[in-house]
Design an enzyme around this catalytic site. Structure first.
Site, PDB file in Angstrom:
ATOM      1  N   LYS A 177       0.877  -1.181   0.000  1.00 60.30           N
ATOM      2  CA  LYS A 177       0.000   0.000   0.000  1.00 60.30           C
ATOM      3  C   LYS A 177       0.915   1.233   0.000  1.00 60.30           C
ATOM      4  O   LYS A 177       1.429   1.640   1.020  1.00 60.30           O
ATOM      5  CB  LYS A 177      -0.853  -0.023   1.270  1.00 60.30           C
ATOM      6  CG  LYS A 177      -2.208   0.622   1.135  1.00 60.30           C
ATOM      7  CD  LYS A 177      -2.164   2.112   0.860  1.00 60.30           C
ATOM      8  CE  LYS A 177      -1.705   2.873   2.086  1.00 60.30           C
ATOM      9  NZ  LYS A 177      -1.531   4.324   1.820  1.00 60.30           N
ATOM     10  N   GLU A 191       8.952   0.918  11.386  1.00 52.85           N
ATOM     11  CA  GLU A 191      10.078   1.835  11.167  1.00 52.85           C
ATOM     12  C   GLU A 191       9.498   3.232  11.252  1.00 52.85           C
ATOM     13  O   GLU A 191       8.805   3.672  10.341  1.00 52.85           O
ATOM     14  CB  GLU A 191      10.698   1.613   9.789  1.00 52.85           C
ATOM     15  CG  GLU A 191      11.310   0.249   9.598  1.00 52.85           C
ATOM     16  CD  GLU A 191      12.645   0.086  10.292  1.00 52.85           C
ATOM     17  OE1 GLU A 191      13.188   1.087  10.801  1.00 52.85           O
ATOM     18  OE2 GLU A 191      13.134  -1.052  10.343  1.00 52.85           O
ATOM     19  N   GLU A 193       9.661  15.803  15.341  1.00 52.64           N
ATOM     20  CA  GLU A 193      10.196  15.538  14.006  1.00 52.64           C
ATOM     21  C   GLU A 193       9.585  16.541  13.022  1.00 52.64           C
ATOM     22  O   GLU A 193       8.370  16.557  12.819  1.00 52.64           O
ATOM     23  CB  GLU A 193       9.843  14.115  13.596  1.00 52.64           C
ATOM     24  CG  GLU A 193      10.508  13.708  12.296  1.00 52.64           C
ATOM     25  CD  GLU A 193      10.138  12.298  11.863  1.00 52.64           C
ATOM     26  OE1 GLU A 193       8.960  11.917  11.981  1.00 52.64           O
ATOM     27  OE2 GLU A 193      11.035  11.584  11.377  1.00 52.64           O
TER      28      GLU A 193
HETATM   29  P1  NAP Z   1       2.373   8.457   7.726  1.00 56.22           P
HETATM   30  O1  NAP Z   1       1.485   9.605   7.622  1.00 56.22           O
HETATM   31  O2  NAP Z   1       2.497   7.745   9.008  1.00 56.22           O
HETATM   32  O3  NAP Z   1       1.936   7.474   6.550  1.00 56.22           O
HETATM   33  C1  NAP Z   1       2.656   6.318   6.232  1.00 56.22           C
HETATM   34  C2  NAP Z   1       1.763   5.349   5.484  1.00 56.22           C
HETATM   35  O4  NAP Z   1       0.731   4.902   6.352  1.00 56.22           O
HETATM   36  C3  NAP Z   1       1.066   5.944   4.266  1.00 56.22           C
HETATM   37  O5  NAP Z   1       1.012   4.954   3.267  1.00 56.22           O
HETATM   38  C4  NAP Z   1      -0.318   6.244   4.815  1.00 56.22           C
HETATM   39  O6  NAP Z   1      -1.249   6.284   3.777  1.00 56.22           O
HETATM   40  C5  NAP Z   1      -0.536   5.066   5.741  1.00 56.22           C
HETATM   41  N1  NAP Z   1      -1.528   5.261   6.822  1.00 56.22           N
HETATM   42  C6  NAP Z   1      -1.970   6.398   7.390  1.00 56.22           C
HETATM   43  N2  NAP Z   1      -2.850   6.144   8.370  1.00 56.22           N
HETATM   44  C7  NAP Z   1      -2.979   4.794   8.440  1.00 56.22           C
HETATM   45  C8  NAP Z   1      -3.718   3.905   9.279  1.00 56.22           C
HETATM   46  N3  NAP Z   1      -4.525   4.340  10.246  1.00 56.22           N
HETATM   47  N4  NAP Z   1      -3.583   2.581   9.081  1.00 56.22           N
HETATM   48  C9  NAP Z   1      -2.748   2.109   8.125  1.00 56.22           C
HETATM   49  N5  NAP Z   1      -2.026   2.903   7.302  1.00 56.22           N
HETATM   50  C10 NAP Z   1      -2.129   4.231   7.463  1.00 56.22           C
HETATM   51  O7  NAP Z   1       3.871   8.828   7.352  1.00 56.22           O
HETATM   52  P2  NAP Z   1       4.357   9.710   6.139  1.00 56.22           P
HETATM   53  O8  NAP Z   1       3.994  11.112   6.439  1.00 56.22           O
HETATM   54  O9  NAP Z   1       3.944   9.086   4.857  1.00 56.22           O
HETATM   55  O10 NAP Z   1       5.934   9.509   6.227  1.00 56.22           O
HETATM   56  C11 NAP Z   1       6.731  10.273   7.050  1.00 56.22           C
HETATM   57  C12 NAP Z   1       7.073   9.532   8.322  1.00 56.22           C
HETATM   58  O11 NAP Z   1       7.683   8.281   8.016  1.00 56.22           O
HETATM   59  C13 NAP Z   1       8.073  10.248   9.190  1.00 56.22           C
HETATM   60  O12 NAP Z   1       7.682  10.191  10.526  1.00 56.22           O
HETATM   61  C14 NAP Z   1       9.350   9.462   8.970  1.00 56.22           C
HETATM   62  O13 NAP Z   1      10.283   9.569  10.016  1.00 56.22           O
HETATM   63  C15 NAP Z   1       8.854   8.086   8.808  1.00 56.22           C
HETATM   64  N6  NAP Z   1       9.815   7.261   8.094  1.00 56.22           N
HETATM   65  C16 NAP Z   1      10.528   6.307   8.773  1.00 56.22           C
HETATM   66  C17 NAP Z   1      11.464   5.527   8.106  1.00 56.22           C
HETATM   67  C18 NAP Z   1      12.240   4.451   8.812  1.00 56.22           C
HETATM   68  O14 NAP Z   1      12.763   3.578   8.134  1.00 56.22           O
HETATM   69  N7  NAP Z   1      12.324   4.483  10.128  1.00 56.22           N
HETATM   70  C19 NAP Z   1      11.681   5.722   6.741  1.00 56.22           C
HETATM   71  C20 NAP Z   1      10.948   6.699   6.090  1.00 56.22           C
HETATM   72  C21 NAP Z   1      10.008   7.453   6.776  1.00 56.22           C
HETATM   73  P3  NAP Z   1      -2.687   6.994   3.948  1.00 56.22           P
HETATM   74  O15 NAP Z   1      -2.389   8.365   4.404  1.00 56.22           O
HETATM   75  O16 NAP Z   1      -3.321   6.886   2.630  1.00 56.22           O
HETATM   76  O17 NAP Z   1      -3.475   6.186   4.900  1.00 56.22           O
END
Ligand code: NAP
Ligand code: MG
Length: 482
Positions: A177, A251, A381
């Site tokens: 996804k 992650e 962050e």
């Molecule tokens: P996010 O808002 O948490 O979204 C990540 C993914 O989760 C998206 O595909 C999102 O799609 C989905 N999602 C959202 N709500 C959900 C729910 N309730 N249930 C299941 N899936 C859900 O994160 P982001 O803004 O895309 O990415 C930035 C974050 O990722 C930062 O905090 C960054 O530090 C972290 N990150 C961590 C790593 C690592 O390896 N540690 C690497 C890269 C990024 P939808 O919005 O469509 O639901």
């Protein structure tokens, strides 16, 4: 296949491109202009059901292939990625906003993930446990089944490959996804998988916003979940997974400290910390968010980092500048809000802070000094090109500040004294610590978070543990009447 962005993308379920059941589409945009690139099918929970079903149906055939054959197929994915690398990089750069050279680097990494894990496919050995001569006891490592993989928008294809490659070689099937703002590269990858000989249903991709992620993480047909994203979403995913007792790899975010000791090579430290915070416009979980700098070299360090910050040329990712735009409007607003928060908290804005006066979501490299570690800009962050510089007076204070955040993803130490550097590195509570460099690990090295930065490890051989469960078989060899 020659890859070019299409106008309209469908879901990939059971080896076919299919429209979403509601026949709805999202638009994905170019963050350098705000212009639409393509329309992408918006999956519903019924589509997630179909994708999980397809992944379940293909499971027994995929598991029963010989490990070497699975490895060969996964290796062919790498070949297709390399053959189409320029096009994939262009699509990633267009959809995500990152400079073309960085996208190209991501795509090389994507190929490496498939190559690296392909080589492990026939080496997933169990062990035998000595229980005395009347027993034979052996372990085997088995796939979980269907792996649900939820991907963020900062490294769309790289993180897709990071989870997909070890899952596949271990004998799992996959439902991916992607994030709603960066769905294109994963859809292209699914096509390359098909061309590489991955059987129908083994790799499925459900794009969309909101509904499909929630449906996937609570689905009782999913046997293992890999999530990369923010801490609050990680919490939500873990709660849903608890309902079905599904193991999760999380992650999550970071607020990573870069400790600059008084004997550091300051040019090197400024170079690596600038690279650490301004690459991909700071949208990296393991970015160098907080520079902790000894007071004796603080001013000199600030001069150098500000010079570097001001040297970045910004532009559309596809023109390969030093820095591209932030990925989408809502995120752009959130980063700009943090600039206001920093000013309100009394930090000094040394450079940056004002968005470019043009279309798209451009914020130049931004540096705050006089930052106190208790400020929100030092604790939360930001996920943008915003560095906070924090002074310290001795090493004990540096280590205390380094660890005084809820995250523990990565950290760094700059010093010419290797003993001092290593002793400091060992006391930083983080899954990865870099010494005299930043982003030091590679696909071969384990990566993941301590504290709220996550659970489990991706990359390296350790990642395979997230996609395999151990079975123990014990055999009675005692002959009662012999
Ligand atoms: P996010 O808002 O948490 O979204 C990540 C993914 O989760 C998206 O595909 C999102 O799609 C989905 N999602 C959202 N709500 C959900 C729910 N309730 N249930 C299941 N899936 C859900 O994160 P982001 O803004 O895309 O990415 C930035 C974050 O990722 C930062 O905090 C960054 O530090 C972290 N990150 C961590 C790593 C690592 O390896 N540690 C690497 C890269 C990024 P939808 O919005 O469509 O639901
Ligand atoms: Mg986009």
């Amino acid at each position: 296949m020659e890859i070019t962005a299409k106008d309209r993308y469908q879901l990939v379920i059971g080896g076919e491109s299919v429209p979403a059941s509601g026949d709805e589409y999202l638009t994905t945009i170019d963050p350098a202009t705000g212009d639409e690139i393509a329309r992408v099918a918006a999956a519903t929970s019924a589509d997630v059901d179909r994708a999980v079903e397809a992944a379940r149906e293909s499971l027994s055939a995929w598991r029963s292939r010989s490990p070497s054959e699975r490895g060969q197929i996964v290796h062919r994915i790498a070949e297709r990625v390399r053959e189409t690398a320029d096009e994939l990089a262009r699509i990633e750069s267009l959809d995500q906003g990152k400079p073309l050279a960085q996208a190209r680097n991501d795509i090389d990494g994507v190929a490496r993930y498939f190559e690296y894990y392909a080589g492990a496919a026939d080496k997933l050995e169990g062990k035998s446990v000595p229980l005395g001569e009347d027993k034979l006891d052996v372990t085997s490592r088995e796939p979980y089944g269907v792996s649900g993989q939820i991907i963020p928008w900062n490294f769309p294809l790289s993180i897709t490959a990071r989870g997909m490659a070890p899952a596949l070689v271990a004998g799992n099937t996959v439902v991916v996804k992607p994030a709603p703002t960066t769905p294109l590269s994963a859809l292209h990858l699914a096509e390359l998988c098909r061309e590489a000989g991955v059987p129908d249903g083994v790799v499925n991709v459900v794009t969309g916003s909101g509904e499909p992620g929630a449906a996937l993480s609570s689905h009782d047909g999913v046997d293992q979940l890999t999530f990369t994203g923010s801490v609050p979403t990680g919490e939500a995913v873990m709660k849903s997974a608890a309902e079905t007792i599904t193991p999760v790899t999380l992650e999550l975010g970071g607020k990573n400290p870069a400790v600059v000791l008084p004997d550091a090579d300051l040019d090197e430290a400024a170079f690596w910390i600038a690279t650490g915070i301004f690459t991909n416009a700071g949208q990296i979980c393991s970015a160098a968010d907080r520079a902790l700098v000894h007071e004796s070299i603080y001013d000199e360090f600030v001069d150098r980092i500000v010079d570097r910050a001001q040297s970045y040329a910004l532009g559309p990712g596809t023109e390969d500048p030093d820095m591209g735009p932030l990925n989408h409007a809502e995120h752009f607003e959130s980063v700009l809000e943090y600039v206001d928060v920093g000013l309100e908290e009394g930090a000094t804005l040394e450079t940056g802070g004002d968005p470019l006066d043009r279309d798209g979501y451009f914020l130049p490299p931004t540096v705050f000094t006089d930052v106190d570690n208790d400020m929100r800009i030092a604790q939360e962050e930001i996920f943008g090109p915003v560095l906070t510089v924090i002074p310290f007076s001795d090493r004990e204070e540096a280590i205390r500040l380094a660890n005084d955040v809820e995250f523990g993803l990565s950290g760094g130490v700059f010093s010419r004294d290797i003993t001092r550097a290593l002793n400091t590195a060992r006391r930083i509570d983080a899954g990865s610590v870099y010494v005299n460099e930043w982003f030091g690990g590679s696909i071969e090295t384990p990566f993941g978070g301590m504290k709220k930065s996550g659970i489990g490890r991706e990359k390296g051989l350790e990642a395979l543990d997230s996609y395999l469960q151990t079975k123990n078989i014990s055999v009675n060899l005692a002959e009662r009447d012999g």
